[in-house]
Design a protein around this motif. Sequence first.
Motif, PDB file in Angstrom:
ATOM      1  N   LEU A  16      52.143  15.958  34.134  1.00 34.10           N
ATOM      2  CA  LEU A  16      51.826  17.173  33.391  1.00 34.10           C
ATOM      3  C   LEU A  16      52.199  18.387  34.217  1.00 34.10           C
ATOM      4  N   ASP A  17      52.529  19.457  33.524  1.00 38.75           N
ATOM      5  CA  ASP A  17      52.874  20.714  34.178  1.00 38.75           C
ATOM      6  C   ASP A  17      51.602  21.545  34.337  1.00 38.75           C
ATOM      7  N   PRO A  18      51.250  21.975  35.560  1.00 41.59           N
ATOM      8  CA  PRO A  18      50.039  22.796  35.730  1.00 41.59           C
ATOM      9  C   PRO A  18      50.060  24.076  34.927  1.00 41.59           C
ATOM     10  N   ALA A  19      51.264  24.578  34.601  1.00 40.86           N
ATOM     11  CA  ALA A  19      51.334  25.822  33.824  1.00 40.86           C
ATOM     12  C   ALA A  19      50.768  25.648  32.430  1.00 40.86           C
ATOM     13  N   THR A  20      50.704  24.402  31.976  1.00 39.80           N
ATOM     14  CA  THR A  20      50.151  24.152  30.641  1.00 39.80           C
ATOM     15  C   THR A  20      48.701  24.611  30.538  1.00 39.80           C
ATOM     16  N   PHE A  21      47.988  24.542  31.648  1.00 37.84           N
ATOM     17  CA  PHE A  21      46.560  24.878  31.647  1.00 37.84           C
ATOM     18  C   PHE A  21      46.304  26.327  32.040  1.00 37.84           C
ATOM     19  N   ALA A  22      47.358  27.116  32.189  1.00 41.18           N
ATOM     20  CA  ALA A  22      47.229  28.545  32.509  1.00 41.18           C
ATOM     21  C   ALA A  22      46.423  28.757  33.786  1.00 41.18           C
ATOM     22  N   LEU A  23      46.700  27.925  34.778  1.00 37.37           N
ATOM     23  CA  LEU A  23      46.009  28.066  36.058  1.00 37.37           C
ATOM     24  C   LEU A  23      46.663  29.166  36.871  1.00 37.37           C
ATOM     25  N   THR A  24      45.884  29.886  37.622  1.00 35.14           N
ATOM     26  CA  THR A  24      46.407  30.957  38.476  1.00 35.14           C
ATOM     27  C   THR A  24      46.232  30.561  39.928  1.00 35.14           C
ATOM     28  N   ASP A  25      47.158  30.976  40.730  1.00 29.87           N
ATOM     29  CA  ASP A  25      47.132  30.664  42.159  1.00 29.87           C
ATOM     30  C   ASP A  25      46.458  31.803  42.907  1.00 29.87           C
ATOM     31  N   GLN A  26      45.385  31.483  43.606  1.00 38.75           N
ATOM     32  CA  GLN A  26      44.652  32.488  44.388  1.00 38.75           C
ATOM     33  C   GLN A  26      44.626  32.038  45.843  1.00 38.75           C
ATOM     34  N   SER A  27      45.020  32.937  46.721  1.00 38.60           N
ATOM     35  CA  SER A  27      45.023  32.617  48.139  1.00 38.60           C
ATOM     36  C   SER A  27      43.628  32.813  48.728  1.00 38.60           C
ATOM     37  N   VAL A  28      43.452  32.278  49.926  1.00 32.56           N
ATOM     38  CA  VAL A  28      42.170  32.435  50.620  1.00 32.56           C
ATOM     39  C   VAL A  28      41.902  33.904  50.911  1.00 32.56           C
ATOM     40  N   ALA A  29      42.953  34.646  51.282  1.00 37.72           N
ATOM     41  CA  ALA A  29      42.781  36.066  51.599  1.00 37.72           C
ATOM     42  C   ALA A  29      42.350  36.856  50.370  1.00 37.72           C
ATOM     43  N   SER A  30      42.923  36.522  49.199  1.00 35.80           N
ATOM     44  CA  SER A  30      42.553  37.261  47.991  1.00 35.80           C
ATOM     45  C   SER A  30      41.113  36.968  47.590  1.00 35.80           C
ATOM     46  N   VAL A  31      40.665  35.720  47.776  1.00 38.57           N
ATOM     47  CA  VAL A  31      39.269  35.388  47.458  1.00 38.57           C
ATOM     48  C   VAL A  31      38.320  36.092  48.422  1.00 38.57           C
ATOM     49  N   GLU A  32      38.679  36.138  49.699  1.00 33.20           N
ATOM     50  CA  GLU A  32      37.837  36.840  50.675  1.00 33.20           C
ATOM     51  C   GLU A  32      37.740  38.321  50.342  1.00 33.20           C
ATOM     52  N   ALA A  33      38.879  38.932  49.942  1.00 32.32           N
ATOM     53  CA  ALA A  33      38.853  40.348  49.562  1.00 32.32           C
ATOM     54  C   ALA A  33      37.997  40.561  48.324  1.00 32.32           C
ATOM     55  N   HIS A  34      38.075  39.621  47.393  1.00 27.84           N
ATOM     56  CA  HIS A  34      37.261  39.723  46.181  1.00 27.84           C
ATOM     57  C   HIS A  34      35.771  39.638  46.524  1.00 27.84           C
ATOM     58  N   ILE A  35      35.408  38.741  47.407  1.00 24.33           N
ATOM     59  CA  ILE A  35      34.004  38.610  47.821  1.00 24.33           C
ATOM     60  C   ILE A  35      33.529  39.878  48.512  1.00 24.33           C
ATOM     61  N   GLU A  36      34.372  40.443  49.373  1.00 22.17           N
ATOM     62  CA  GLU A  36      33.994  41.671  50.066  1.00 22.17           C
ATOM     63  C   GLU A  36      33.781  42.811  49.074  1.00 22.17           C
ATOM     64  N   ALA A  37      34.654  42.916  48.052  1.00 22.84           N
ATOM     65  CA  ALA A  37      34.483  43.962  47.037  1.00 22.84           C
ATOM     66  C   ALA A  37      33.199  43.748  46.242  1.00 22.84           C
ATOM     67  N   LEU A  38      32.910  42.494  45.916  1.00 24.04           N
ATOM     68  CA  LEU A  38      31.663  42.200  45.199  1.00 24.04           C
ATOM     69  C   LEU A  38      30.448  42.576  46.033  1.00 24.04           C
ATOM     70  N   ARG A  39      30.508  42.324  47.321  1.00 20.30           N
ATOM     71  CA  ARG A  39      29.376  42.668  48.190  1.00 20.30           C
ATOM     72  C   ARG A  39      29.200  44.178  48.314  1.00 20.30           C
ATOM     73  N   ARG A  40      30.309  44.921  48.334  1.00 19.81           N
ATOM     74  CA  ARG A  40      30.194  46.379  48.349  1.00 19.81           C
ATOM     75  C   ARG A  40      29.552  46.873  47.055  1.00 19.81           C
ATOM     76  N   ASP A  41      29.998  46.306  45.945  1.00 21.64           N
ATOM     77  CA  ASP A  41      29.390  46.685  44.662  1.00 21.64           C
ATOM     78  C   ASP A  41      27.907  46.316  44.630  1.00 21.64           C
ATOM     79  N   TYR A  42      27.585  45.178  45.200  1.00 22.79           N
ATOM     80  CA  TYR A  42      26.186  44.742  45.219  1.00 22.79           C
ATOM     81  C   TYR A  42      25.319  45.704  46.032  1.00 22.79           C
ATOM     82  N   ASP A  43      25.818  46.108  47.200  1.00 20.83           N
ATOM     83  CA  ASP A  43      25.066  47.061  48.030  1.00 20.83           C
ATOM     84  C   ASP A  43      24.888  48.390  47.300  1.00 20.83           C
ATOM     85  N   LEU A  44      25.960  48.851  46.645  1.00 19.62           N
ATOM     86  CA  LEU A  44      25.876  50.120  45.917  1.00 19.62           C
ATOM     87  C   LEU A  44      24.865  50.026  44.772  1.00 19.62           C
ATOM     88  N   MET A  45      24.928  48.922  44.005  1.00 23.65           N
ATOM     89  CA  MET A  45      23.989  48.750  42.898  1.00 23.65           C
ATOM     90  C   MET A  45      22.551  48.603  43.397  1.00 23.65           C
TER      91      MET A  45
END
Length: 681
Positions: free
Chosen positions: A389-418
Amino acid sequence: MIRLDEIEVRGQSDAGPFAGILRLAPGLQVVSARNAYGKSLASTTIAWCLGIEPVFGIPDNEPSCFPEAVREELELADGSLTRVISSECSIRLIHQDGRRLKLTRAIKGDSVPIRIEEESTDGQNRKSKLIARRATMQDEHGGLQRFLFDWLKWPRHEVTTFRGGGAEIYLENLAPAFYIDQDEGWTNIQALQIGRDGQQQIAEIAVEYLLGAIEAIDQRVARQRANQTSLFLRESARALSERISNAFLRRGWRVEFSGHGSVDDILTRWSSRTLRALLSDEANVDLGARRATLNKRVEALRRMLTSEPIDPANVSAPAEASQRVIQLKQARHTQSRDLNTLRTQHGQTAELLKSLEHRIHAASDLLRLKTTGIGRLDHLECPTCHRDLDPATFALTDQSVASVEAHIEALRRDYDLMNKNLRSFQETIGSGNGALVDLDVELREAERALLTVTNAIGTVREQVAQTAANLTAAEREVDRVIETAQEITELQEAIDKWIRDARAVVEQGVGHSQDINARRLAFLSSLRRYLTALGHSAIKPENAATLHLDEQYTPYLNGRRLRSLGSASDQSRLVAAYSLALAAASEHVRGFHPGIVILDEPLQQNPDEYHRELFLSFLSQELARAATFQTIIFTWLNAGEIQRLREQGTNVITPDGDHFLKLLPAPSPDLVESQTSSNRS
């Protein structure tokens, strides 16, 4: 120092009386007997007679630490079994000044009392009964531990507990450093240490006590009490800060008065200015000036009511009273509307915080899975037809470790602000509720004044009613200011008391004992010698000097705990070396070690030939044989090993028979008749 002279177990069975006696000598001795002989029975007898059975993890006065041979059924020489009717055991101790002490305690029977037989140096004997457990240190006349500390001439010392009270150092706290049990004692240093009494840092205190470092114990206890006091001060500061903040919010004042941080930080912050100064600076509230202004208004209204002339042509009193009510109702409506809006925003922010928290957890789990390589879809196939099967069939997106870490850091900043916004909403709602309460009070007073004015007949009476209502409202406001000032004074007194207590703790300070340095050095030096002599694989002559002890007296080598170095078999050598080194150092620095080290079955921890050879080599060395403290080792050696040790001067005790407990021979008829006649005469 003392030494153990004799161990005896005796009792009555259906087959007759039985007994087992083991006599010991000073210095190093190896009690060699085959397995199932009863060596552990003799070793357990020592702990039982000293009343330290809690180290086995059993309840007080519970003889389950003994084998069934002395509690239920005794195995006879021919292999048959006989029921045990009653049994007891005893040990005899000899003090270095010549005094002797025999302790006898029942095993099957009433194990609560212990029979004591004392023999002084002049030959005088004294017999008594003591209580083995339960407040045995506090009982001046019947407590076993109190008696033993007095007989050994050991000082009693109180330490702090986790519950905030005090408790003494008990014998079962000291025993794990010199009594190594076969089952649990070899698992770690002081593995038998118990904490049911809740003493803080009791393992370290036990080492310092055996080394005689009483001054170090005093300072350790002082630091613990200072820490407990600091914890209490921090908790009371947070409670007081919350009380003050709530009092201010009730009156609509938003003032930052934090009780968080260390005691020094809070002390510096709270000592810098008073509550009145804080209100004046941050809330622009000056109660003194407010009261002076109100007093002037009261005096002016009182003059208008009592002495000043009234203008009959003035018809503005009803209009003024009505306008006042209208303004207050409008202000109250606006305040209620704003509070409703704030409560809605507060609820939405709280929900958003929960959502952010879940998103942070989910992203963190995703990051963990990515970093560990779990869940990666490198190859996809149909589970039915096994077609690729082709993984593109399932509309999967490729996320790197660095992008996930940046996303977590942004969420934590938003959490502190809220989170900050949520706290701001809470404070604003609190102050708004206080302002709404004040508006309700003013509105009720204005409505009463309007009712009085509208019921008055004539302009003069309307003005008099208006002035009287204004005077009453001003006087009530003066009373509220006085009550507020009084409450702030009480809060300031509580703050001043906290400041005095905090300064007393900070100024008291705790020094460092210089006496402990020499004792630690003696202990460390002995530990290095015994580890080398016992053959610890991680200790070499070239690195032995780098071995050191931390504040908890845990051995470290090259920045790592010695327990984690070497082979698994080195654990027993570390425990043995630690116990023997502590006894040797205590003797050198005149500590409070009893002078006895009991090692039960050390060779069972390392039964292979190489490690047996290491242990036999240690027993042959001058370090082990020349020690003046008593070392009792219960183990099994073959005939060649026994001969080798004896030829090298090591005392090896080989008891007779296959079992420690033996039936006693029945007395001859002539002896029984002779004893009967003697009793009759």
